[in-house]
Design a protein around this motif. Sequence first.
Motif, PDB file in Angstrom:
ATOM      1  N   ILE A  56       0.748  -1.171  -0.170  1.00 16.16           N
ATOM      2  CA  ILE A  56      -0.135   0.074   0.073  1.00 16.16           C
ATOM      3  C   ILE A  56       0.818   1.177   0.070  1.00 16.16           C
ATOM      4  O   ILE A  56       1.816   1.253   0.665  1.00 16.16           O
ATOM      5  CB  ILE A  56      -0.851  -0.064   1.178  1.00 16.16           C
ATOM      6  CG1 ILE A  56      -1.695  -1.417   1.484  1.00 16.16           C
ATOM      7  CG2 ILE A  56      -1.871   1.105   1.182  1.00 16.16           C
ATOM      8  CD1 ILE A  56      -2.441  -1.226   2.744  1.00 16.16           C
ATOM      9  N   LYS A 103      -9.250  -6.096  -4.744  1.00 14.03           N
ATOM     10  CA  LYS A 103      -8.584  -5.253  -3.978  1.00 14.03           C
ATOM     11  C   LYS A 103      -7.003  -5.372  -4.174  1.00 14.03           C
ATOM     12  O   LYS A 103      -6.320  -4.884  -3.936  1.00 14.03           O
ATOM     13  CB  LYS A 103      -8.655  -5.707  -2.419  1.00 14.03           C
ATOM     14  CG  LYS A 103     -10.249  -5.142  -2.015  1.00 14.03           C
ATOM     15  CD  LYS A 103     -10.412  -5.483  -0.623  1.00 14.03           C
ATOM     16  CE  LYS A 103     -11.615  -4.913   0.096  1.00 14.03           C
ATOM     17  NZ  LYS A 103     -11.886  -5.485   1.555  1.00 14.03           N
ATOM     18  N   ASN A 150      -4.132   3.137   8.360  1.00 16.38           N
ATOM     19  CA  ASN A 150      -4.823   4.511   7.951  1.00 16.38           C
ATOM     20  C   ASN A 150      -4.559   4.957   6.830  1.00 16.38           C
ATOM     21  O   ASN A 150      -5.285   5.971   6.441  1.00 16.38           O
ATOM     22  CB  ASN A 150      -4.042   5.439   8.989  1.00 16.38           C
ATOM     23  CG  ASN A 150      -2.389   5.443   8.672  1.00 16.38           C
ATOM     24  OD1 ASN A 150      -1.894   4.442   7.945  1.00 16.38           O
ATOM     25  ND2 ASN A 150      -1.985   6.509   8.867  1.00 16.38           N
ATOM     26  N   VAL A 151      -4.050   4.369   5.622  1.00 12.69           N
ATOM     27  CA  VAL A 151      -4.045   4.638   4.365  1.00 12.69           C
ATOM     28  C   VAL A 151      -5.332   4.054   3.759  1.00 12.69           C
ATOM     29  O   VAL A 151      -6.041   4.499   3.043  1.00 12.69           O
ATOM     30  CB  VAL A 151      -2.804   4.439   3.748  1.00 12.69           C
ATOM     31  CG1 VAL A 151      -2.947   4.723   2.314  1.00 12.69           C
ATOM     32  CG2 VAL A 151      -1.668   5.128   4.343  1.00 12.69           C
ATOM     33  N   GLU A 152      -5.281   2.653   3.734  1.00 12.34           N
ATOM     34  CA  GLU A 152      -6.309   1.792   2.956  1.00 12.34           C
ATOM     35  C   GLU A 152      -6.608   0.756   4.006  1.00 12.34           C
ATOM     36  O   GLU A 152      -5.983  -0.492   4.372  1.00 12.34           O
ATOM     37  CB  GLU A 152      -5.965   1.153   1.823  1.00 12.34           C
ATOM     38  CG  GLU A 152      -5.750   2.269   0.655  1.00 12.34           C
ATOM     39  CD  GLU A 152      -5.300   1.524  -0.536  1.00 12.34           C
ATOM     40  OE1 GLU A 152      -6.173   0.548  -0.886  1.00 12.34           O
ATOM     41  OE2 GLU A 152      -4.673   2.162  -1.330  1.00 12.34           O
ATOM     42  N   ARG A 153      -7.666   1.134   4.984  1.00 12.85           N
ATOM     43  CA  ARG A 153      -7.773   0.004   6.025  1.00 12.85           C
ATOM     44  C   ARG A 153      -8.387  -1.498   5.742  1.00 12.85           C
ATOM     45  O   ARG A 153      -7.631  -2.047   6.458  1.00 12.85           O
ATOM     46  CB  ARG A 153      -8.996   0.678   7.153  1.00 12.85           C
ATOM     47  CG  ARG A 153      -9.438  -0.176   8.337  1.00 12.85           C
ATOM     48  CD  ARG A 153     -10.542   0.709   8.940  1.00 12.85           C
ATOM     49  NE  ARG A 153     -10.961  -0.267  10.406  1.00 12.85           N
ATOM     50  CZ  ARG A 153     -10.224   0.168  11.346  1.00 12.85           C
ATOM     51  NH1 ARG A 153      -9.219   1.165  11.658  1.00 12.85           N
ATOM     52  NH2 ARG A 153     -10.728  -0.790  12.402  1.00 12.85           N
ATOM     53  N   ASP A 154      -9.377  -1.511   4.830  1.00 11.95           N
ATOM     54  CA  ASP A 154      -9.735  -2.723   4.290  1.00 11.95           C
ATOM     55  C   ASP A 154      -8.570  -3.629   3.513  1.00 11.95           C
ATOM     56  O   ASP A 154      -8.405  -4.883   4.163  1.00 11.95           O
ATOM     57  CB  ASP A 154     -10.826  -2.654   3.425  1.00 11.95           C
ATOM     58  CG  ASP A 154     -12.063  -2.196   4.094  1.00 11.95           C
ATOM     59  OD1 ASP A 154     -12.372  -2.166   5.276  1.00 11.95           O
ATOM     60  OD2 ASP A 154     -13.143  -1.658   3.378  1.00 11.95           O
ATOM     61  N   LEU A 155      -8.045  -2.853   2.727  1.00  8.55           N
ATOM     62  CA  LEU A 155      -6.883  -3.741   2.065  1.00  8.55           C
ATOM     63  C   LEU A 155      -5.647  -4.270   3.289  1.00  8.55           C
ATOM     64  O   LEU A 155      -4.899  -5.159   3.120  1.00  8.55           O
ATOM     65  CB  LEU A 155      -6.032  -2.873   0.922  1.00  8.55           C
ATOM     66  CG  LEU A 155      -5.149  -3.458   0.212  1.00  8.55           C
ATOM     67  CD1 LEU A 155      -5.550  -4.818  -0.423  1.00  8.55           C
ATOM     68  CD2 LEU A 155      -4.551  -2.410  -0.880  1.00  8.55           C
TER      69      LEU A 155
END
Length: 446
Positions: free
Chosen positions: A85, A209, A241-246
């Motif tokens: 990410i 994703k 904090n950038v892409e929570r789910d991924l």
Amino acid sequence: MLDRLVLKQSRQAVYLHDSLADLPSLILGTSTRGKTEKMIADVFQGATKGRPQIIMDAKVNMDTVEKLAYFAKRAGRPFYAVFPIGRKILGHTWSPLVCPGVSQDAIREAIFDSFQPPESEQKKGVGVYFYDKQKAVFRLLWRLFEATGHPFNLRDLLAAFKHPECFEVFGRMADLGIVRGEYQELLNRRNEDKDFKSSLEGFVNWLSKFDGWVINSENPDVVLPGCIDEGAVVYFGLPINVERDLGRTLGKVLMNQLHLLSATAQLNRGGRRNQVDIFIDEAWAFIDEPTANWVCQGKTSGFRLRIMIQTKADLDQFGQAFSERIRANAANVWLFNPSDYKTAREYASLFGGEWEESEHSSLRGRETYRVNPDWILALRRGQCFYRPAEIVRRPYLLATPLLFDAPVNCYWSRTITKTKTPLKKEPLNTALRIIQAKSQIHKSDV
């Protein structure tokens, strides 16, 4: 009280025998109190002994990465950093599908077990029905790709779900006697099930994703069994904090793969040949029920788990029973300053206490702690209380060695240029083009 306690303590190093150090550890404390510095010091010490070090970080502080890279070099160990990410950060490649020594069926299950059905499906009351169907189709499609004898990645699997033409290519392979059973079953499901496409939407959206090139290399830099064999330091940056789910999804996939390697080592090697240190920072983002089982059952695998969290509430969000399992089976507890009194009281309970009855009535009394919450709040940065697996009269008050910062411009750029493959975006074809290239199979080849 803390100052008097410090004066009474002998200022000397504390040594842990491997039989104790191998047991899971729970490291508690809020930010800026010394947890990360302890991790870096432990990584450096383990690396100097040739033990593989694997770090999962849900925050991604580049200063931490730089120090890890520098001290890995000081210890003479290879260093790898994976950033699935945050596309602007260069790093090494890793594929969840590549794990030599572990069966393809186990890898497939580890990936699918990281999938959670969407809430929309759960609310319809058909979550279990869809989940079982998605798992069956994923298994069949995986075996079709595996039968080609060529490497494949998550993008290939995704495109195969989206492009019906791929099934025709597999059909030509089936005509040659290859994957006939799997193809026919998949074809029957597609033709006979009216809900075939709609029932797969949740899983297909989840699979979409995994679009980054870092995790889709067919020849990745980071192959965990190989990194373990060479005693490497491997850092995974998964900033939730950038892409929570991924970030959480990739973390669970990685956790499942490490669990598989741990189980394989425990089964085949007696658990003592390769001791691997695993640090999971902000562990609440990745832990789940399999993690709890790993903590409870993997104590003889040689994989040393360090679970790092800020507050007890981070564990309690998964339920009181789950939290108790983690804390009860984490034999070693390292306690840094939590910064508030309520949390300090919760921390103090981990070290045990007793109830003092009043002289006037057995219904009155007060709880006394072996480590007073006020002492915990008085801990300076880098100081911590340590509760070992063995029973001691009083927990140790320790100070973590603070390593100096890495020199400027001497670590990261040089580390990156030593990778086995060029660090640029790899040209990845769609599944359709890859399958067509791989399907040039003649009867003489069968």
